[in-house]
Motif scaffolding. Structure first.
Motif, PDB file in Angstrom:
ATOM      1  N   GLY A 238       0.814  -1.208   0.000  1.00  0.00           N
ATOM      2  CA  GLY A 238       0.000   0.000   0.000  1.00  0.00           C
ATOM      3  C   GLY A 238       0.849   1.259   0.000  1.00  0.00           C
ATOM      4  O   GLY A 238       2.072   1.215   0.140  1.00  0.00           O
ATOM      5  N   ARG A 239       0.172   2.394  -0.144  1.00  0.00           N
ATOM      6  CA  ARG A 239       0.859   3.684  -0.158  1.00  0.00           C
ATOM      7  C   ARG A 239       1.102   4.163   1.268  1.00  0.00           C
ATOM      8  O   ARG A 239       0.221   4.080   2.121  1.00  0.00           O
ATOM      9  CB  ARG A 239       0.034   4.730  -0.913  1.00  0.00           C
ATOM     10  CG  ARG A 239      -0.088   4.439  -2.407  1.00  0.00           C
ATOM     11  CD  ARG A 239      -0.797   5.583  -3.121  1.00  0.00           C
ATOM     12  NE  ARG A 239       0.037   6.773  -3.144  1.00  0.00           N
ATOM     13  CZ  ARG A 239      -0.296   7.941  -2.614  1.00  0.00           C
ATOM     14  NH1 ARG A 239      -1.461   8.069  -1.996  1.00  0.00           N
ATOM     15  NH2 ARG A 239       0.498   8.987  -2.698  1.00  0.00           N
ATOM     16  N   SER A 240       2.302   4.699   1.501  1.00  0.00           N
ATOM     17  CA  SER A 240       2.633   5.245   2.813  1.00  0.00           C
ATOM     18  C   SER A 240       2.547   6.768   2.753  1.00  0.00           C
ATOM     19  O   SER A 240       3.076   7.394   1.832  1.00  0.00           O
ATOM     20  CB  SER A 240       4.036   4.810   3.242  1.00  0.00           C
ATOM     21  OG  SER A 240       5.005   5.260   2.319  1.00  0.00           O
ATOM     22  N   ILE A 241       1.879   7.352   3.749  1.00  0.00           N
ATOM     23  CA  ILE A 241       1.692   8.798   3.830  1.00  0.00           C
ATOM     24  C   ILE A 241       2.250   9.250   5.172  1.00  0.00           C
ATOM     25  O   ILE A 241       1.713   8.891   6.225  1.00  0.00           O
ATOM     26  CB  ILE A 241       0.208   9.180   3.701  1.00  0.00           C
ATOM     27  CG1 ILE A 241      -0.397   8.553   2.434  1.00  0.00           C
ATOM     28  CG2 ILE A 241       0.029  10.694   3.686  1.00  0.00           C
ATOM     29  CD1 ILE A 241      -1.903   8.625   2.376  1.00  0.00           C
ATOM     30  N   ALA A 242       3.333  10.003   5.138  1.00  0.00           N
ATOM     31  CA  ALA A 242       4.023  10.419   6.363  1.00  0.00           C
ATOM     32  C   ALA A 242       3.586  11.825   6.759  1.00  0.00           C
ATOM     33  O   ALA A 242       3.616  12.750   5.941  1.00  0.00           O
ATOM     34  CB  ALA A 242       5.536  10.379   6.161  1.00  0.00           C
ATOM     35  N   PHE A 243       3.182  11.986   8.012  1.00  0.00           N
ATOM     36  CA  PHE A 243       2.823  13.284   8.579  1.00  0.00           C
ATOM     37  C   PHE A 243       3.897  13.676   9.586  1.00  0.00           C
ATOM     38  O   PHE A 243       4.217  12.904  10.492  1.00  0.00           O
ATOM     39  CB  PHE A 243       1.463  13.222   9.279  1.00  0.00           C
ATOM     40  CG  PHE A 243       0.287  13.137   8.334  1.00  0.00           C
ATOM     41  CD1 PHE A 243      -0.495  14.254   8.074  1.00  0.00           C
ATOM     42  CD2 PHE A 243      -0.038  11.944   7.708  1.00  0.00           C
ATOM     43  CE1 PHE A 243      -1.581  14.188   7.213  1.00  0.00           C
ATOM     44  CE2 PHE A 243      -1.116  11.862   6.848  1.00  0.00           C
ATOM     45  CZ  PHE A 243      -1.893  12.986   6.596  1.00  0.00           C
ATOM     46  N   VAL A 244       4.413  14.889   9.433  1.00  0.00           N
ATOM     47  CA  VAL A 244       5.460  15.358  10.338  1.00  0.00           C
ATOM     48  C   VAL A 244       5.193  16.824  10.667  1.00  0.00           C
ATOM     49  O   VAL A 244       4.752  17.600   9.812  1.00  0.00           O
ATOM     50  CB  VAL A 244       6.866  15.187   9.702  1.00  0.00           C
ATOM     51  CG1 VAL A 244       6.995  15.982   8.425  1.00  0.00           C
ATOM     52  CG2 VAL A 244       7.952  15.556  10.694  1.00  0.00           C
ATOM     53  N   GLY A 245       5.435  17.207  11.918  1.00  0.00           N
ATOM     54  CA  GLY A 245       5.233  18.578  12.342  1.00  0.00           C
ATOM     55  C   GLY A 245       6.473  19.424  12.139  1.00  0.00           C
ATOM     56  O   GLY A 245       7.594  18.965  12.361  1.00  0.00           O
ATOM     57  N   ALA A 246       6.261  20.668  11.712  1.00  0.00           N
ATOM     58  CA  ALA A 246       7.403  21.562  11.531  1.00  0.00           C
ATOM     59  C   ALA A 246       8.015  21.952  12.873  1.00  0.00           C
ATOM     60  O   ALA A 246       9.195  22.280  12.944  1.00  0.00           O
ATOM     61  CB  ALA A 246       6.973  22.814  10.762  1.00  0.00           C
ATOM     62  N   ARG A 247       7.217  21.913  13.930  1.00  0.00           N
ATOM     63  CA  ARG A 247       7.723  22.166  15.278  1.00  0.00           C
ATOM     64  C   ARG A 247       6.806  21.458  16.261  1.00  0.00           C
ATOM     65  O   ARG A 247       5.711  21.011  15.919  1.00  0.00           O
ATOM     66  CB  ARG A 247       7.779  23.664  15.576  1.00  0.00           C
ATOM     67  CG  ARG A 247       6.425  24.353  15.668  1.00  0.00           C
ATOM     68  CD  ARG A 247       6.572  25.757  16.227  1.00  0.00           C
ATOM     69  NE  ARG A 247       5.292  26.434  16.360  1.00  0.00           N
ATOM     70  CZ  ARG A 247       4.471  26.292  17.402  1.00  0.00           C
ATOM     71  NH1 ARG A 247       4.798  25.474  18.390  1.00  0.00           N
ATOM     72  NH2 ARG A 247       3.325  26.952  17.457  1.00  0.00           N
ATOM     73  N   GLY A 248       7.257  21.368  17.504  1.00  0.00           N
ATOM     74  CA  GLY A 248       6.427  20.740  18.513  1.00  0.00           C
ATOM     75  C   GLY A 248       5.147  21.524  18.752  1.00  0.00           C
ATOM     76  O   GLY A 248       5.154  22.754  18.807  1.00  0.00           O
ATOM     77  N   GLY A 249       4.043  20.814  18.891  1.00  0.00           N
ATOM     78  CA  GLY A 249       2.764  21.455  19.125  1.00  0.00           C
ATOM     79  C   GLY A 249       2.058  21.947  17.883  1.00  0.00           C
ATOM     80  O   GLY A 249       1.028  22.625  17.987  1.00  0.00           O
ATOM     81  N   ALA A 250       2.571  21.615  16.696  1.00  0.00           N
ATOM     82  CA  ALA A 250       1.925  22.045  15.460  1.00  0.00           C
ATOM     83  C   ALA A 250       0.645  21.270  15.168  1.00  0.00           C
ATOM     84  O   ALA A 250      -0.152  21.678  14.331  1.00  0.00           O
ATOM     85  CB  ALA A 250       2.889  21.907  14.279  1.00  0.00           C
ATOM     86  N   GLY A 251       0.458  20.142  15.840  1.00  0.00           N
ATOM     87  CA  GLY A 251      -0.756  19.358  15.637  1.00  0.00           C
ATOM     88  C   GLY A 251      -0.658  18.333  14.534  1.00  0.00           C
ATOM     89  O   GLY A 251      -1.683  17.926  13.971  1.00  0.00           O
ATOM     90  N   ALA A 252       0.548  17.868  14.217  1.00  0.00           N
ATOM     91  CA  ALA A 252       0.714  16.899  13.133  1.00  0.00           C
ATOM     92  C   ALA A 252       0.010  15.586  13.453  1.00  0.00           C
ATOM     93  O   ALA A 252      -0.601  14.967  12.576  1.00  0.00           O
ATOM     94  CB  ALA A 252       2.199  16.646  12.871  1.00  0.00           C
ATOM     95  N   SER A 253       0.078  15.133  14.706  1.00  0.00           N
ATOM     96  CA  SER A 253      -0.583  13.879  15.073  1.00  0.00           C
ATOM     97  C   SER A 253      -2.099  14.000  14.929  1.00  0.00           C
ATOM     98  O   SER A 253      -2.760  13.099  14.418  1.00  0.00           O
ATOM     99  CB  SER A 253      -0.219  13.489  16.508  1.00  0.00           C
ATOM    100  OG  SER A 253       1.159  13.176  16.610  1.00  0.00           O
ATOM    101  N   SER A 254      -2.655  15.109  15.385  1.00  0.00           N
ATOM    102  CA  SER A 254      -4.097  15.308  15.266  1.00  0.00           C
ATOM    103  C   SER A 254      -4.518  15.330  13.806  1.00  0.00           C
ATOM    104  O   SER A 254      -5.533  14.728  13.426  1.00  0.00           O
ATOM    105  CB  SER A 254      -4.504  16.612  15.954  1.00  0.00           C
ATOM    106  OG  SER A 254      -5.889  16.832  15.852  1.00  0.00           O
ATOM    107  N   VAL A 255      -3.750  16.006  12.963  1.00  0.00           N
ATOM    108  CA  VAL A 255      -4.065  16.051  11.534  1.00  0.00           C
ATOM    109  C   VAL A 255      -3.950  14.659  10.919  1.00  0.00           C
ATOM    110  O   VAL A 255      -4.802  14.237  10.123  1.00  0.00           O
ATOM    111  CB  VAL A 255      -3.136  17.052  10.815  1.00  0.00           C
ATOM    112  CG1 VAL A 255      -3.333  16.988   9.304  1.00  0.00           C
ATOM    113  CG2 VAL A 255      -3.398  18.473  11.315  1.00  0.00           C
ATOM    114  N   ALA A 256      -2.905  13.908  11.285  1.00  0.00           N
ATOM    115  CA  ALA A 256      -2.722  12.564  10.734  1.00  0.00           C
ATOM    116  C   ALA A 256      -3.861  11.642  11.130  1.00  0.00           C
ATOM    117  O   ALA A 256      -4.416  10.915  10.288  1.00  0.00           O
ATOM    118  CB  ALA A 256      -1.384  11.992  11.217  1.00  0.00           C
TER     119      ALA A 256
END
Length: 504
Positions: A238-256
């Motif tokens: 399958g396709r892998s889609i990586a989410f990463v935050g530009a800084r701590g607290g940017a909300g990357a986990s919530s968006v992912a």
């Protein structure tokens, strides 16, 4: 050492040489759409060789063509198929956009002998691509004669790519010379100047693996190499889609997490979330699930992973969404090598069409490798100076490591915080050279309630702007449209035909 391509019966395009319809390109494969059910065709074995001194069968193209002459005019009238170009043109119109090639090339050596400068540049860019990261590529100048001279003194690698801008008769003669010095089992890709079905079939009859028409771009080379070494016995990837935050607290986990939930519940695609933030991961909390040691166990024993063990390690959140939660403990120093992360990611990709990688805000060797090898990268930033600086560094590095892919997607999160000075989205995108794919408005009440209750935004506030944003992002990264109606739901009229009888 065997020494000649064995002439084979006049062949059709069997499965070994068919380009996948997803990667068809008129210039790269001039006969990709040509019918494979030629009544004159006979089965042909893969690349074979004859004994020294054994005469070759006479080529189909027997009429010499003077330099600068019209090759097509020298062919017999029966050789033309007026439908071929029409089908090939229609196939080329369906070619996916740049960056859509998804192949996996094993650890092999690839030698390229090119004549044109643009072919040398394309081969160099292809060799730097993430999809050829396991292969070793050597690029030389000189075309077929240079390859013949080189292989008189050294063994041939699993794949040889040669270029010849000569006329068809000379090209066929050069291929015969190359066969004299090639080892049995070597795959040969020829790049030439003539776009013709007869030449293509004659090269196939001589045992050439693929024929491309110059000019070729890096993705065409990558696609051709991937098709030659595709293993039908390998599991689905399958396709892998990586989410990463530009800084701590940017909300990357919530968006992912919310994007993955939208992909599974709104688009209906089977999705797996992998939380790689081992000490502080929040995937278990966001989905109200007891954290297991799934990811940690997988990373400590990647060689033992199989479909059954992976299924036991995953937590099923919904019918179409599964979770590899992080242990979220500080009892262990997580010192794990990059190879383990790569192996676990590869194994998990065989379990679902989409794998969302929730990456922590740190920098290490495995983070760099994961970002570069992912099929899609989403950088989540907030509209402030620290995010701008870090996002630019990330995007520049990813662009350099993925020269043939589209740039990472940028998501601006927490936009519109009351009383906070912000960098305008337009200026933010201009500074990075990447316009934001999505802007998520700040909604402290909605996001706070969803986090505390272990809910996703689509459940906590289905009609909110944030919910619409996550559904849009899910369509963007999955490349799938939202279904027009929910499965099993009926229109308001109570019948599928109710809208037809609605009074006007």
């Amino acid at each position: 050492m065997s020494n000649a391509f064995a002439p084979q019966p006049f062949d059709a395009l069997d499965d070994e040489f068919d380009l996948d319809a997803e990667f068809v390109d008129l210039d790269a494969a001039p006969v990709a759409g040509f019918p494979t059910s030629d009544p004159l065709a006979e089965p042909r074995a893969s690349l074979q060789f004859t004994a020294p001194g054994e005469p070759s069968a006479p080529p189909m193209i027997a009429t010499p063509v003077p330099v600068g002459g019209d090759y097509a005019a020298s062919l017999p009238a029966a050789a033309f198929n007026p439908v071929g170009e029409l089908v090939a043109g229609a196939s080329a119109a369906l070619t996916p956009s740049r960056g859509a090639v998804e192949v996996s090339v094993p650890r092999i050596a690839i030698h390229v002998f090119a004549e044109r400068q643009d072919t040398l540049a394309s081969a160099e860019r292809a060799g730097q691509d993430r999809r050829l990261s396991r292969a070793t590529t050597q690029i030389r100048v000189g075309g077929v004669p240079a390859a013949v001279e080189a292989y008189r003194h050294e063994p041939t690698p699993p794949l040889v790519i040669v270029e010849s801008m000569k006329d068809p008769q000379t090209l066929l003669w050069e291929v015969d010379q190359l066969a004299e010095v090639c080892d049995a089992g070597t795959k040969v890709v020829v790049v030439g100047a003539t776009n013709d079905i007869i030449l293509f079939r004659e090269l196939m009859r001589r045992g050439v693996s693929e024929y491309l028409v110059a000019p070729v771009d890096p993705l065409q080379l990558i696609s051709a190499i991937g098709d030659l070494f595709a293993d039908p016995a390998q599991p689905f990837v399958g396709r892998s889609i990586a989410f990463v935050g530009a800084r701590g607290g940017a909300g990357a986990s919530s968006v992912a997490h919310n994007t993955a939930y939208a992909m599974s519940e709104r688009i209906g695609a089977n999705t797996v979330i992998v939380d790689y933030d081992l000490p502080f991961g929040t995937a278990g909390l966001d989905f109200n699930q007891d954290p297991l040691n799934g990811v940690a166990d997988a990373l400590t024993q990647p060689d033992r992973l199989d479909p059954t063990l992976l299924d036991r390690m995953m937590v099923r959140c919904t019918d179409k969404l599964s979770l590899f939660a992080a242990p979220a403990t500080l009892d262990t120093d997580w010192d794990i090598g990059p190879d383990a992360f790569e192996e676990v990611t590869t194994q998990i990709r065989s379990t679902a069409p989409f794998v969302v990688l929730d990456l922590p805000h740190l920098w290490s060797g495995w983070m760099r490798r994961t970002l570069i090898s992912a099929d899609e990268v989403v950088v989540v930033a907030t509209p402030d100076l620290a995010s701008l600086r870090n996002a630019k560094n990330m995007i520049d590095l990813i662009r350099h490591g993925r020269p043939n892919d589209a740039p990472p997607r940028l998501v601006l999160n927490q936009v519109g915080v009351p009383g906070r000075p912000e960098i305008p989205a337009k200026d933010f995108g201009n500074a990075l050279g990447v316009h934001p794919s999505l802007i998520i408005p700040f909604d402290a009440k909605l996001f706070g309630a969803a986090a505390n209750n272990g809910q996703m935004i689509l459940d906590a506030g289905a009609k909110s702007k944030a919910a619409d944003a996550f559904q849009t992002l899910a369509q963007i990264v999955s490349r799938r449209e939202m279904p027009t109606t929910t499965a099993g739901a009926k229109p308001k009229g109570g019948s599928l035909f109710a809208p037809l009888f609605k009074k006007r």
